[in-house]
Design a protein around this motif. Structure first.
Motif, PDB file in Angstrom:
ATOM      1  N   THR A   1       4.403   1.715  -0.666  1.00  0.00           N
ATOM      2  CA  THR A   1       3.416   2.715  -0.267  1.00  0.00           C
ATOM      3  C   THR A   1       2.455   2.130   0.758  1.00  0.00           C
ATOM      4  N   SER A   2       1.960   2.997   1.622  1.00  0.00           N
ATOM      5  CA  SER A   2       0.893   2.631   2.551  1.00  0.00           C
ATOM      6  C   SER A   2      -0.421   2.933   1.843  1.00  0.00           C
ATOM      7  N   SER A   3      -1.147   1.903   1.481  1.00  0.00           N
ATOM      8  CA  SER A   3      -2.264   2.077   0.552  1.00  0.00           C
ATOM      9  C   SER A   3      -3.571   1.509   1.090  1.00  0.00           C
ATOM     10  N   MET A   4      -4.640   2.187   0.712  1.00  0.00           N
ATOM     11  CA  MET A   4      -6.001   1.704   0.939  1.00  0.00           C
ATOM     12  C   MET A   4      -6.626   1.414  -0.417  1.00  0.00           C
ATOM     13  N   MET A   5      -7.399   0.346  -0.476  1.00  0.00           N
ATOM     14  CA  MET A   5      -8.131   0.019  -1.697  1.00  0.00           C
ATOM     15  C   MET A   5      -9.580  -0.270  -1.335  1.00  0.00           C
ATOM     16  N   LEU A   6     -10.478   0.342  -2.060  1.00  0.00           N
ATOM     17  CA  LEU A   6     -11.906   0.071  -1.914  1.00  0.00           C
ATOM     18  C   LEU A   6     -12.426  -0.334  -3.292  1.00  0.00           C
ATOM     19  N   TRP A   7     -12.906  -1.568  -3.378  1.00  0.00           N
ATOM     20  CA  TRP A   7     -13.427  -2.086  -4.648  1.00  0.00           C
ATOM     21  C   TRP A   7     -14.939  -2.293  -4.503  1.00  0.00           C
ATOM     22  N   PRO A   8     -15.767  -1.480  -5.155  1.00  0.00           N
ATOM     23  CA  PRO A   8     -17.219  -1.667  -5.117  1.00  0.00           C
ATOM     24  C   PRO A   8     -17.681  -2.702  -6.146  1.00  0.00           C
ATOM     25  N   TYR A   9     -18.747  -3.408  -5.811  1.00  0.00           N
ATOM     26  CA  TYR A   9     -19.323  -4.431  -6.683  1.00  0.00           C
ATOM     27  C   TYR A   9     -20.822  -4.209  -6.804  1.00  0.00           C
ATOM     28  N   ASP A  10     -21.399  -4.663  -7.916  1.00  0.00           N
ATOM     29  CA  ASP A  10     -22.843  -4.538  -8.097  1.00  0.00           C
ATOM     30  C   ASP A  10     -23.569  -5.728  -7.461  1.00  0.00           C
ATOM     31  N   ASP A  11     -24.878  -5.784  -7.636  1.00  0.00           N
ATOM     32  CA  ASP A  11     -25.668  -6.845  -7.004  1.00  0.00           C
ATOM     33  C   ASP A  11     -25.243  -8.238  -7.438  1.00  0.00           C
ATOM     34  N   ARG A  12     -24.706  -8.341  -8.661  1.00  0.00           N
ATOM     35  CA  ARG A  12     -24.303  -9.647  -9.183  1.00  0.00           C
ATOM     36  C   ARG A  12     -22.806  -9.890  -8.999  1.00  0.00           C
ATOM     37  N   CYS A  13     -22.209  -9.166  -8.067  1.00  0.00           N
ATOM     38  CA  CYS A  13     -20.808  -9.357  -7.681  1.00  0.00           C
ATOM     39  C   CYS A  13     -19.827  -9.072  -8.813  1.00  0.00           C
ATOM     40  N   ARG A  14     -20.197  -8.121  -9.674  1.00  0.00           N
ATOM     41  CA  ARG A  14     -19.285  -7.680 -10.731  1.00  0.00           C
ATOM     42  C   ARG A  14     -18.591  -6.401 -10.288  1.00  0.00           C
ATOM     43  N   LEU A  15     -17.295  -6.322 -10.537  1.00  0.00           N
ATOM     44  CA  LEU A  15     -16.521  -5.162 -10.109  1.00  0.00           C
ATOM     45  C   LEU A  15     -16.994  -3.901 -10.819  1.00  0.00           C
ATOM     46  N   ILE A  16     -17.269  -2.862 -10.034  1.00  0.00           N
ATOM     47  CA  ILE A  16     -17.673  -1.564 -10.575  1.00  0.00           C
ATOM     48  C   ILE A  16     -16.455  -0.682 -10.827  1.00  0.00           C
ATOM     49  N   GLY A  17     -15.410  -0.881 -10.058  1.00  0.00           N
ATOM     50  CA  GLY A  17     -14.204  -0.067 -10.227  1.00  0.00           C
ATOM     51  C   GLY A  17     -13.276  -0.244  -9.049  1.00  0.00           C
ATOM     52  N   GLU A  18     -12.292   0.627  -8.963  1.00  0.00           N
ATOM     53  CA  GLU A  18     -11.340   0.608  -7.858  1.00  0.00           C
ATOM     54  C   GLU A  18     -11.079   2.039  -7.400  1.00  0.00           C
TER      55      GLU A  18
END
Length: 207
Positions: free
Chosen positions: A137-154
């Motif tokens: 698949t041709s895919s895009m991924m955006l992974w947000p992180y909080d101020d302390r560099c912890r993953l918020i989700g995908e």
């Protein structure tokens, strides 16, 4: 079969690290690197360590014509466990580009995921339900992180369905989660402890 090497899946992340000086951005890339390796190695429980992931992550997928939203550790863990138990945690990346900012990592790539035929057969014709496939698949991924560099989700979505491909694998071509874990173990590095000097407000404006 295509010549795939799971130990090369994160080469674009390594390239980004080589050209990144900002300490916060480097930490985010290292966390992203570790997460992807842990996932492919079947060591998903380590992803939920408090320094890596927030307590209530939210994942959104728009792939293969289906939309899925996962909220909370239990729902996300269940998907990782199912993928590991069925050898669907194995991914490969091609032509990947990775970018990082203070609160996110973004990837654009051709992604190949081992996927059991029984799942694909529910939505696509010509699929052997007893076989394993590499789904391209041709895919895009955006992974947000909080101020302390912890993953918020995908947020993961397929941006060009015309390039989708189902590649049937012979049994001997299937990479098991156990073998993936063995191959990736030398590449999985611990994260350094997060330091308050890496908070966004504490950093100079470096690229």
């Amino acid at each position: 079969m295509l010549d795939m090497d799971i130990t090369k899946t994160n080469v674009a992340v390594d390239r980004a690290l080589a050209s990144t000086e900002n300490p916060r951005h480097r930490y985010l890339l290292e966390a992203y690197n570790r997460h992807r390796y842990l996932e492919m190695a079947g060591r998903f429980e380590e992803i939920f360590e408090p320094e890596m992931t927030v307590g209530n992550p939210v994942y959104r997928f728009d792939l293969l014509g289906q939309k899925l939203r996962l909220e909370g550790v239990d729902q996300v863990r269940a998907v990782y466990r199912a993928w590991t138990e069925t050898d669907q945690c194995v991914f490969y990346a091609e032509n990947e580009e990775v970018a990082v900012s203070d609160h996110m990592v973004v990837s654009r790539a051709i992604i190949y995921q081992q996927t059991v035929g029984a799942e694909l057969a529910q939505g696509f014709s010509g699929i052997d339900p007893d076989a394993m496939y590499l789904v391209r698949t041709s895919s895009m991924m955006l992974w947000p992180y909080d101020d302390r560099c912890r993953l918020i989700g995908e947020d993961v979505w397929e941006f060009e369905t015309s390039e989708r491909e189902f590649i049937e694998l012979a049994p001997e071509e299937v990479l098991t989660a156990q073998r993936a874990g063995e191959l990736l173990a030398p590449l999985i590095k611990p994260l350094q402890p997060f330091d308050d000097s890496m908070l966004p407000a504490a950093l100079p404006n470096l690229v």
